[in-house]
Design a protein around this motif. Structure first.
Motif, PDB file in Angstrom:
ATOM      1  N   ARG A  87       0.788  -1.248  -0.157  1.00  0.00           N
ATOM      2  CA  ARG A  87       0.070  -0.232   0.026  1.00  0.00           C
ATOM      3  C   ARG A  87       0.897   1.206   0.072  1.00  0.00           C
ATOM      4  O   ARG A  87       1.840   1.277   0.522  1.00  0.00           O
ATOM      5  CB  ARG A  87      -0.861  -0.074   1.358  1.00  0.00           C
ATOM      6  CG  ARG A  87      -1.886  -1.059   1.032  1.00  0.00           C
ATOM      7  CD  ARG A  87      -3.006  -0.583   2.451  1.00  0.00           C
ATOM      8  NE  ARG A  87      -2.730  -0.662   3.640  1.00  0.00           N
ATOM      9  CZ  ARG A  87      -2.710   0.851   4.298  1.00  0.00           C
ATOM     10  NH1 ARG A  87      -3.240   1.632   3.663  1.00  0.00           N
ATOM     11  NH2 ARG A  87      -2.336   0.632   5.475  1.00  0.00           N
TER      12      ARG A  87
ATOM     13  N   TRP B 209     -13.651  10.531   0.291  1.00  0.00           N
ATOM     14  CA  TRP B 209     -12.813   9.182   0.416  1.00  0.00           C
ATOM     15  C   TRP B 209     -12.727   9.494   1.838  1.00  0.00           C
ATOM     16  O   TRP B 209     -12.160  10.507   2.413  1.00  0.00           O
ATOM     17  CB  TRP B 209     -11.631   9.416  -0.262  1.00  0.00           C
ATOM     18  CG  TRP B 209     -11.823   8.935  -1.726  1.00  0.00           C
ATOM     19  CD1 TRP B 209     -12.061   9.924  -2.822  1.00  0.00           C
ATOM     20  CD2 TRP B 209     -11.848   7.879  -2.460  1.00  0.00           C
ATOM     21  NE1 TRP B 209     -12.105   9.353  -4.021  1.00  0.00           N
ATOM     22  CE2 TRP B 209     -12.173   8.040  -3.810  1.00  0.00           C
ATOM     23  CE3 TRP B 209     -11.706   6.736  -2.128  1.00  0.00           C
ATOM     24  CZ2 TRP B 209     -12.172   6.879  -4.726  1.00  0.00           C
ATOM     25  CZ3 TRP B 209     -11.850   5.543  -2.966  1.00  0.00           C
ATOM     26  CH2 TRP B 209     -12.100   5.941  -4.527  1.00  0.00           C
TER      27      TRP B 209
ATOM     28  N   ARG C 200     -14.113   4.342  -0.359  1.00  0.00           N
ATOM     29  CA  ARG C 200     -15.415   5.348  -0.969  1.00  0.00           C
ATOM     30  C   ARG C 200     -16.193   5.859   0.141  1.00  0.00           C
ATOM     31  O   ARG C 200     -16.707   5.004   1.156  1.00  0.00           O
ATOM     32  CB  ARG C 200     -16.004   4.724  -1.823  1.00  0.00           C
ATOM     33  CG  ARG C 200     -15.126   4.446  -3.275  1.00  0.00           C
ATOM     34  CD  ARG C 200     -16.038   3.753  -4.398  1.00  0.00           C
ATOM     35  NE  ARG C 200     -15.410   3.278  -5.126  1.00  0.00           N
ATOM     36  CZ  ARG C 200     -15.872   2.651  -6.432  1.00  0.00           C
ATOM     37  NH1 ARG C 200     -17.021   3.324  -6.784  1.00  0.00           N
ATOM     38  NH2 ARG C 200     -15.056   1.931  -7.286  1.00  0.00           N
TER      39      ARG C 200
ATOM     40  N   TRP D  75      -7.859   3.776   2.605  1.00  0.00           N
ATOM     41  CA  TRP D  75      -9.028   4.837   2.112  1.00  0.00           C
ATOM     42  C   TRP D  75      -9.967   4.169   1.317  1.00  0.00           C
ATOM     43  O   TRP D  75      -9.617   3.055   0.609  1.00  0.00           O
ATOM     44  CB  TRP D  75      -7.987   5.743   1.202  1.00  0.00           C
ATOM     45  CG  TRP D  75      -7.364   6.632   1.857  1.00  0.00           C
ATOM     46  CD1 TRP D  75      -5.918   6.404   1.948  1.00  0.00           C
ATOM     47  CD2 TRP D  75      -7.774   7.971   2.663  1.00  0.00           C
ATOM     48  NE1 TRP D  75      -5.393   7.701   2.886  1.00  0.00           N
ATOM     49  CE2 TRP D  75      -6.287   8.510   2.910  1.00  0.00           C
ATOM     50  CE3 TRP D  75      -8.820   8.598   2.564  1.00  0.00           C
ATOM     51  CZ2 TRP D  75      -6.328   9.613   3.700  1.00  0.00           C
ATOM     52  CZ3 TRP D  75      -8.767   9.738   3.167  1.00  0.00           C
ATOM     53  CH2 TRP D  75      -7.730  10.223   3.794  1.00  0.00           C
TER      54      TRP D  75
ATOM     55  N   SER E 207      -0.222   4.131   1.042  1.00  0.00           N
ATOM     56  CA  SER E 207      -0.511   5.171   2.166  1.00  0.00           C
ATOM     57  C   SER E 207      -0.774   4.540   3.535  1.00  0.00           C
ATOM     58  O   SER E 207      -0.785   3.223   3.693  1.00  0.00           O
ATOM     59  CB  SER E 207      -1.963   5.658   1.574  1.00  0.00           C
ATOM     60  OG  SER E 207      -2.887   4.505   1.355  1.00  0.00           O
TER      61      SER E 207
ATOM     62  N   VAL F  52      -5.353  13.305  -0.257  1.00  0.00           N
ATOM     63  CA  VAL F  52      -4.869  12.137   0.611  1.00  0.00           C
ATOM     64  C   VAL F  52      -3.568  12.240   1.259  1.00  0.00           C
ATOM     65  O   VAL F  52      -3.365  12.072   2.198  1.00  0.00           O
ATOM     66  CB  VAL F  52      -4.990  11.043  -0.313  1.00  0.00           C
ATOM     67  CG1 VAL F  52      -4.571   9.751   0.434  1.00  0.00           C
ATOM     68  CG2 VAL F  52      -6.488  10.637  -0.742  1.00  0.00           C
TER      69      VAL F  52
END
Lengths: 695, 103
Positions: B2, B25, B10, B8, B4, B95
């Protein structure tokens, strides 16, 4: 490639400012796709798409040319368009029928005026486009500055998919940000040989930064792709390409590629991008049918859309006419259905039948006969008797009329006279055929002098027409000095009543009309409204009133120029049971116009041009001073490398012969382009001069 | 792997012609707590007889940002709790802004 599935067809145009490299790029495309065995050059007059004698002699594109090639199993139909503003009609009608376009931007100058004009046209027709920053081998080329002008002048999200490796004479290739690799052209083999290479170390950081921008921008159009990115920290190549294509079609961003077509670098990835990111006929929403008479043009959402489907009823749009030694060729974009030679279709714009004779796939001036055409194709028909540019061809079972095309307004007039009396008929026939090919060319007879007047988009446009008249129709003609195509309008409302009465002996004539004349906004055209109540003017005579005023509007009351931008409302009238007729009402309407206009504060309008002069810094003072003396209003001055770009609005009248003055003023170092911008009232003194001349 | 720190997912979507698009998000931490969100500016909206073009909503759908015009290149807000910690033109940038604000 007959029978190519729709998803593997690309109908694209190549468009740009003059000399940005459209034809040069097209030539490379034809060479790399195997359609030509050698590269033709504009400066040698050997290109495929510039096939007219005038194009080869002058090194410019005058007429759009269609060619077809194949790349990676896809059929690409390309229309190469002219860059000079005088031939803008060719860009207009091409963009109208294409599914996508390559916009070529010059790497030194960035976005230039004609790029802007064509961009707005593409906006009007919602054409998805990719941008190719060309000429990166030139001194002063700067990919990043050129890209910045896209945002500044076109207000778009420009998304680089490549970065240049080297610049000017050191330009070697590109960093491909989609696959994160270098692509280097080897030289020799006319650019056909290139190889992948690691991204040069000095560009690694910049490439990472732009790759992130690419991901940020492209993935934002697709929620599933965002999720894939959050999950894996990257996305599959297919996902990224899908997002770039979706964003290109929706216009969320515009992909930017780069290279130098003349030095044979960057063209193959451009072709890959055409295949990967520009839409096939089934990827676009389809074409809307025309608004019905009286229906609001803006209410588009309600109108039916014709989608690309070979099995649907046939519908096609005629977008170009060419007359050559074999007869009349009508270029048609097929939107739906399938048609075979010998079939009969309905010209739904004019309401008559047309039999399809032979059908051809065009390759510039060469043609290959085909027996069947279907949705997505761009072809030429021979044998259509009365079909003009913008007409719809459809089947009787589903007689749709597709959205019409808008044509530019001519701004320059010249008078034409044949050198010998016996050539009059030949000249008229020739000019009529040329005008049928070119909707931006108008032909009329001056009612007072009896002279034939040609109206066109500029001096070059009319010069080419006269040259074609001589070469193609064998008519030597004398031409008058170019004249500005002035217009007349009114500046206040006035109501006029006129009675036409002739009742002495024989059949009489009687008609009375009361008409309100009002100004409307610029480019509002001529608007008619009927407010007659109680049958004071019988219904059957109303069209005669409308016809009379429209006909008389061709000859304005001040100096005989066409009158535009006014509304006329028929308020009231009177008729006689025996003596009234359509003719009587037409005569009354004409006289009412002549009288009424004089009292509605008529004014003369002149075309104002958007002029852009590129001059070395040391001559900028002379250029600006001279433009001001020509009644020009300076709009901006921008520096671009060592040159200054001066933009001004200048009356066309003051621009005749400007090129020689500019050359002598700047020792031949400055250049300029101009295009029509708007009409403005002429100053009083000049109006007097114009009226005195016409008296 | 990943990219991040947060998961995250929707949040709210915007209905309209064509496909519904995600306008929010939500960033969840390892314990399953929603700690951040990025929200697309919306509008126009009438509020107190005035028309606002830039409107963002909090988790309960309440207005958290109201302006006469949207700031240039800042269509997405990065929010930690109910607080706006930054703005960005694109959701992925927002983000990163939100995660950076978490320290």
């Amino acid at each position: 490639m007959p029978g190519t599935p729709l998803e593997k067809i690309r109908n694209i145009g190549i468009t740009a400012h003059i000399d940005a490299g459209k034809t040069t790029t097209t030539e490379r495309i034809l060479y790399y796709t195997g359609m030509s065995y050698k590269i033709g050059e504009v400066h040698e007059g050997t290109t495929t798409t510039d096939y007219m004698d005038q194009e080869r002699e002058r090194g410019i594109t005058i007429t759009s040319a269609a060619v077809t090639c194949e790349w990676q199993g896809y059929r690409i139909n390309i229309i190469d368009t002219p860059g000079h503003i005088d031939f803008n009609i060719e860009v207009n009608r091409s963009l109208r029928v294409l599914d996508g376009a390559i916009f070529i931007i010059e790497g030194v100058a960035g976005v230039q005026p004609q790029s802007e004009t064509n961009w707005r046209l593409a906006d009007r027709y919602n054409v998805p486009r990719i941008i190719f920053i060309n000429k990166l081998d030139r001194t002063g080329a700067d990919f990043f500055r050129a890209t910045a002008t896209l945002k500044e002048k076109l207000d778009i999200v420009a998304l680089p998919l490549q970065l240049p490796i080297g610049i000017e004479d050191k330009f070697q290739g590109v960093v491909d940000l989609v696959e994160m690799k270098g692509v280097i052209w080897e030289g020799g083999e006319l650019g056909a040989k290139y190889h992948d290479a690691p991204i040069p170390a000095e560009l690694a950081e910049q490439a990472r930064e732009y790759r992130q921008l690419l991901l940020d921008t492209a993935l934002s159009v697709d929620d599933a792709a965002m999720e894939e990115y959050f999950e894996k920290g990257n996305v599959a190549l297919a996902t990224l390409k899908r997002c770039i294509k979706a964003g290109t079609i929706s216009g969320a961003f515009r992909p930017v590629l780069c290279g130098t077509a003349f030095k044979n670098k960057g063209v193959q990835p451009l072709l890959d991008a055409v295949v990967d990111y520009l839409p096939s006929p089934i990827d676009v929403p389809g074409i809307k049918v025309a608004a019905l008479e009286g229906e609001d043009e803006g209410a588009q959402a309600e109108r039916r859309v014709i989608k690309a489907d070979p099995k649907a009823p046939f519908a096609g749009l005629a977008f170009k006419i060419i007359n050559d030694k074999y007869g009349t060729l009508t270029f048609v974009r097929v939107y739906a259905g399938t048609l075979r030679s010998g079939d009969t279709v309905l010209n739904t714009t004019k309401g008559h039948r047309e039999r399809i004779g032979r059908m051809f796939q065009m390759h510039a001036d060469k043609r290959a006969e085909i027996k069947e055409v279907s949705a997505g194709d761009i072809v030429a028909f021979v044998g259509l008797k009365d079909t003009a540019t913008g007409d719809t061809l459809a089947v009787a079972g589903d007689p749709v009329v597709l959205e019409r095309m808008a044509f530019p307004v001519p701004v320059i007039d010249i008078s034409v006279e044949p050198r010998t009396k016996d050539a009059v008929e030949k000249m008229t026939l020739g000019l009529q055929k040329l005008a049928a090919e070119d909707p931006s060319l108008r032909l009329r007879t001056d009612p007072e002098s009896g002279q034939t007047i040609l109206s066109g988009m500029g001096e070059l446009h009319l010069e080419i027409i006269i040259d074609r008249l001589k070469r193609e129709y064998g008519v030597e003609a004398d031409i008058g000095e170019p004249q500005v195509a002035y217009r007349e309008t009114i500046s206040r409302a006035h109501t006029e009543t006129y009675t036409h009465k002739k009742q002495s002996g024989g059949a009489g004539q009687y008609a009375e009309v009361k008409v309100l004349f009002e100004p409307v906004e610029r480019n509002g055209g001529i608007v008619f409204e009927n407010k007659v109540v109680g049958g004071t003017v019988p219904k059957e005579y109303i069209p005669a009133v409308e016809k009379g005023i429209r006909a008389q509007a061709d000859t304005g009351v001040l100096a005989g120029f066409p009158t535009v931008d006014f509304r006329y409302t028929l308020l009231d009238g009177k008729y006689h049971d025996v003596d009234s007729s359509a003719l009587a009402f037409e005569i009354a309407a004409k006289a009412c116009f002549r009288e009424g206009m004089k009292k509605a504060a008529p004014i003369i309008l002149e075309p104002i041009m958007d002029v852009e002069v590129t001059t070395p810094q040391d001559h900028v003072g002379d250029v600006v001073g001279d433009l001001s003396r020509r009644r020009g209003l300076i709009q901006s001055q921008e520096s671009s490398g060592s040159t200054i770009i001066v933009r001004a609005h200048v009356p066309l009248k003051e621009m005749f012969g400007y090129i020689s003055d500019l050359r002598s003023m700047t020792k031949g170092r400055a250049s300029f382009t101009m295009q029509f911008h708007h009409y403005d009232p002429v100053p009083r003194a000049i109006a007097d001069e114009i009226m005195a001349k016409s008296a | 792997m990943r990219s991040s720190r947060l998961h995250w997912m929707r949040g709210r979507t915007e209905e309209g012609p064509g496909e519904a698009r995600t306008v929010e998000w939500i960033g969840w931490d390892e314990t399953g707590r929603a700690v951040a969100r990025v929200v697309r500016l919306q509008g126009p909206l009438f509020e107190g007889w005035r028309l606002y073009r830039a409107v963002a909503l909090d988790p309960d759908g309440r207005v958290v940002e109201l302006r006469p015009t949207p700031p240039e290149g800042a269509d997405w807000l990065a929010c930690i709790g109910g607080r706006v910690v930054g703005r960005a033109a694109l959701p992925l940038q927002a983000v990163r802004t939100a995660e950076a604000a978490l320290g």
